[in-house]
Write a protein that holds these residues in place. Structure first.
Motif, PDB file in Angstrom:
ATOM      1  N   GLY A 257       0.799  -1.221   0.000  1.00  0.00           N
ATOM      2  CA  GLY A 257       0.000   0.000   0.000  1.00  0.00           C
ATOM      3  C   GLY A 257       0.833   1.274   0.000  1.00  0.00           C
ATOM      4  O   GLY A 257       1.944   1.323   0.537  1.00  0.00           O
TER       5      GLY A 257
ATOM      6  N   GLY B 227      -0.252   4.202   1.381  1.00  0.00           N
ATOM      7  CA  GLY B 227      -0.389   4.870   2.679  1.00  0.00           C
ATOM      8  C   GLY B 227      -0.642   6.352   2.570  1.00  0.00           C
ATOM      9  O   GLY B 227      -0.063   7.146   3.327  1.00  0.00           O
TER      10      GLY B 227
ATOM     11  N   SER C 291       4.455   8.581   5.215  1.00  0.00           N
ATOM     12  CA  SER C 291       4.656   7.515   4.237  1.00  0.00           C
ATOM     13  C   SER C 291       5.364   8.000   2.977  1.00  0.00           C
ATOM     14  O   SER C 291       5.711   7.194   2.110  1.00  0.00           O
ATOM     15  CB  SER C 291       3.309   6.885   3.874  1.00  0.00           C
ATOM     16  OG  SER C 291       2.388   7.871   3.453  1.00  0.00           O
TER      17      SER C 291
ATOM     18  N   LYS D 253       4.859   2.699   4.359  1.00  0.00           N
ATOM     19  CA  LYS D 253       3.947   2.608   5.501  1.00  0.00           C
ATOM     20  C   LYS D 253       4.304   1.484   6.480  1.00  0.00           C
ATOM     21  O   LYS D 253       4.283   1.706   7.695  1.00  0.00           O
ATOM     22  CB  LYS D 253       2.506   2.456   5.004  1.00  0.00           C
ATOM     23  CG  LYS D 253       1.469   2.458   6.115  1.00  0.00           C
ATOM     24  CD  LYS D 253       0.053   2.639   5.589  1.00  0.00           C
ATOM     25  CE  LYS D 253      -0.404   1.500   4.739  1.00  0.00           C
ATOM     26  NZ  LYS D 253      -1.867   1.518   4.497  1.00  0.00           N
TER      27      LYS D 253
ATOM     28  N   HIS E 123       5.104   0.401  -3.132  1.00  0.00           N
ATOM     29  CA  HIS E 123       5.568   1.740  -2.771  1.00  0.00           C
ATOM     30  C   HIS E 123       6.850   1.636  -1.955  1.00  0.00           C
ATOM     31  O   HIS E 123       6.889   0.970  -0.924  1.00  0.00           O
ATOM     32  CB  HIS E 123       4.480   2.448  -1.962  1.00  0.00           C
ATOM     33  CG  HIS E 123       4.872   3.799  -1.453  1.00  0.00           C
ATOM     34  ND1 HIS E 123       5.191   4.846  -2.287  1.00  0.00           N
ATOM     35  CD2 HIS E 123       5.005   4.271  -0.178  1.00  0.00           C
ATOM     36  CE1 HIS E 123       5.489   5.909  -1.569  1.00  0.00           C
ATOM     37  NE2 HIS E 123       5.396   5.587  -0.282  1.00  0.00           N
TER      38      HIS E 123
ATOM     39  N   LEU F  19      -0.417  -1.995  -8.586  1.00  0.00           N
ATOM     40  CA  LEU F  19      -1.205  -2.580  -7.516  1.00  0.00           C
ATOM     41  C   LEU F  19      -2.260  -3.517  -8.089  1.00  0.00           C
ATOM     42  O   LEU F  19      -2.877  -3.224  -9.119  1.00  0.00           O
ATOM     43  CB  LEU F  19      -1.868  -1.477  -6.689  1.00  0.00           C
ATOM     44  CG  LEU F  19      -0.908  -0.635  -5.832  1.00  0.00           C
ATOM     45  CD1 LEU F  19      -1.649   0.521  -5.169  1.00  0.00           C
ATOM     46  CD2 LEU F  19      -0.228  -1.496  -4.779  1.00  0.00           C
TER      47      LEU F  19
ATOM     48  N   THR G  96      -6.081  -6.520  -2.809  1.00  0.00           N
ATOM     49  CA  THR G  96      -5.678  -7.384  -1.689  1.00  0.00           C
ATOM     50  C   THR G  96      -5.545  -8.833  -2.121  1.00  0.00           C
ATOM     51  O   THR G  96      -4.543  -9.497  -1.832  1.00  0.00           O
ATOM     52  CB  THR G  96      -6.686  -7.271  -0.541  1.00  0.00           C
ATOM     53  OG1 THR G  96      -8.020  -7.550  -1.028  1.00  0.00           O
ATOM     54  CG2 THR G  96      -6.652  -5.883   0.089  1.00  0.00           C
TER      55      THR G  96
ATOM     56  N   SER H 117      -1.876  -7.605   7.481  1.00  0.00           N
ATOM     57  CA  SER H 117      -1.512  -6.328   6.877  1.00  0.00           C
ATOM     58  C   SER H 117      -0.257  -5.779   7.534  1.00  0.00           C
ATOM     59  O   SER H 117      -0.105  -5.840   8.767  1.00  0.00           O
ATOM     60  CB  SER H 117      -2.661  -5.332   7.028  1.00  0.00           C
ATOM     61  OG  SER H 117      -2.277  -4.052   6.593  1.00  0.00           O
TER      62      SER H 117
ATOM     63  N   ASP I 257       0.573  -2.861   8.138  1.00  0.00           N
ATOM     64  CA  ASP I 257       0.376  -1.687   8.986  1.00  0.00           C
ATOM     65  C   ASP I 257      -0.585  -1.975  10.129  1.00  0.00           C
ATOM     66  O   ASP I 257      -1.170  -1.060  10.697  1.00  0.00           O
ATOM     67  CB  ASP I 257      -0.120  -0.501   8.158  1.00  0.00           C
ATOM     68  CG  ASP I 257      -1.451  -0.807   7.474  1.00  0.00           C
ATOM     69  OD1 ASP I 257      -1.903  -1.960   7.522  1.00  0.00           O
ATOM     70  OD2 ASP I 257      -2.044   0.121   6.891  1.00  0.00           O
TER      71      ASP I 257
ATOM     72  N   ASP J 159     -10.098  -8.126  -5.170  1.00  0.00           N
ATOM     73  CA  ASP J 159     -10.182  -7.743  -3.760  1.00  0.00           C
ATOM     74  C   ASP J 159     -10.909  -8.845  -2.981  1.00  0.00           C
ATOM     75  O   ASP J 159     -11.855  -9.449  -3.506  1.00  0.00           O
ATOM     76  CB  ASP J 159     -10.951  -6.416  -3.651  1.00  0.00           C
ATOM     77  CG  ASP J 159     -10.985  -5.889  -2.228  1.00  0.00           C
ATOM     78  OD1 ASP J 159      -9.969  -5.339  -1.775  1.00  0.00           O
ATOM     79  OD2 ASP J 159     -12.032  -6.044  -1.572  1.00  0.00           O
TER      80      ASP J 159
ATOM     81  N   GLY K  78      -3.982   3.492   9.962  1.00  0.00           N
ATOM     82  CA  GLY K  78      -4.389   4.034   8.684  1.00  0.00           C
ATOM     83  C   GLY K  78      -4.528   5.537   8.642  1.00  0.00           C
ATOM     84  O   GLY K  78      -4.781   6.117   7.589  1.00  0.00           O
TER      85      GLY K  78
END
Length: 337
Positions: A11, A13, A20, A25, A57, A83, A86, A107, A109, A195, A224
């Motif tokens: 991600g 972020g 970020s 992130k 990223h 990307l 998920t 995840s 994060d 996703d 987040g």
């Protein structure tokens, strides 16, 4: 016991900018430890020693950080050129897992003290190919999350993706922590943006298969937003996790966590909850309140820092309040508190 896990670390972020923008992130520090390091320590404590992460990223920064590690784990990485969602990101890591094997998805994060073994016991007992870990949240926060309504046997009955305020059918949020059987890959197409919440889980339900849920009643934080980032630092100072308990020094007005070589000069007052990274120098009679200061920051004499985040390699010569100062900044003319 689960043997393998994937950490979703691709991600951008955007809600954590400018943090970020400086580091990816998953490597944003929480009480002076990168978020993903805390997660990896937790996984290793449950015997999960083989981990793969998808990156995008600032991918090189993540891969360089884990080229060598002290956690006793074997890391593998893929780098996504764009990307893929998920589920699409997990599909790209299919080669890492073995047919018939169950595995964990988390995840990069997320911050949690989840008992992975108990979650896995629930998964095995259910006989499902997928288990979603849920966390009960404040009803006022349900619009921020995917909401799940389990039936009386703990299987998913209803999905609501970020329902409008007042329309949530439960206050059980999808944490983004999943346990899957290898058969999950049958529901994810190759080279497609896909996703879990929008595509995979509905497809499983339509197929007539069940999706298990496991309610985690301990700590969970989705890093987040900047507000949640600040709160998570405070939570760690309160030692909510067994996997990482940062040093905490109490003062008359608060407490702080320090990195290496912190220099506090005469008359410094630290109030509320503060974090100091490595090689920080705090000048005489400075006042630091409810602020997070990254590595190599100098605060000059008589300066007040309040409710702010200061990134690496900054020199602050006048007082600031409610600001985020990006890296390599010299602040000479700021609003005096």
């Amino acid at each position: 016991m689960l043997k393998k896990a994937m950490i979703m670390a691709a991600g951008v972020g955007s809600r954590l900018e400018p943090l970020s923008s400086v580091v990816p992130k998953p490597l944003v520090p929480l009480a002076n430890m990168p978020t993903m390091d805390i997660l990896v320590k937790h996984l290793a404590s449950f015997g999960i020693k083989n981990i793969i992460a998808n990156t995008f990223h600032k991918a090189e920064a993540i891969q360089e950080h884990y080229k060598t590690n002290d956690f006793g784990v074997n890391f593998e990485f893929i780098k996504e050129t764009e990307l893929s969602g998920t589920a699409g990101g997990v599909k790209r890591c299919q080669f890492f897992f073995e047919e018939g094997q169950d595995f964990l998805i988390m995840s990069g994060d997320g911050l949690t003290d989840i008992d992975i073994n108990k979650a896995y016991e629930s998964h095995k007992k259910s006989g499902s190919i997928a288990t979603i870990v849920l966390k009960k949240i404040d009803e006022k926060e349900t619009f921020k999350y995917g909401i799940v309504v389990p039936d009386e046997n703990g299987f998913v009955e209803i999905f609501q993706e970020k329902p409008p305020i007042g329309e949530a059918r439960s206050n059980l949020a999808n944490t983004g922590i999943y346990i899957f059987n290898y058969k999950i890959f049958d529901f994810i197409p190759e080279n497609t943006f896909y996703d879990f919440a929008k595509n995979v889980f509905p497809a499983i339900s339509v197929s007539g298969l069940s999706i298990n849920t496991y309610e985690h009643k301990g700590y969970w934080s989705d890093i987040g937003s900047l507000d949640q980032y600040h709160q998570s630092n405070i939570d760690l100072q309160n030692h909510v996790l067994n996997s990482y308990k940062p040093n905490v020094t109490k003062t008359f007005w608060g407490k702080y966590t320090k990195g290496k070589n912190l220099e506090l000069n005469d008359g410094v007052a630290i109030k509320g909850n503060c974090i100091f990274g490595d090689n920080c120098k705090i000048g005489k009679n400075a006042k630091i309140k409810n602020s997070i200061i990254w590595d190599n920051v100098t605060i000059k004499d008589n300066v007040t820092i309040e409710n702010s985040i200061i990134l690496t390699n900054c020199v602050i010569e006048n007082s600031i309040k409610n600001q985020i100062i990006s890296e390599n900044t010299k602040k000479e003319h700021l609003i005096t508190v």
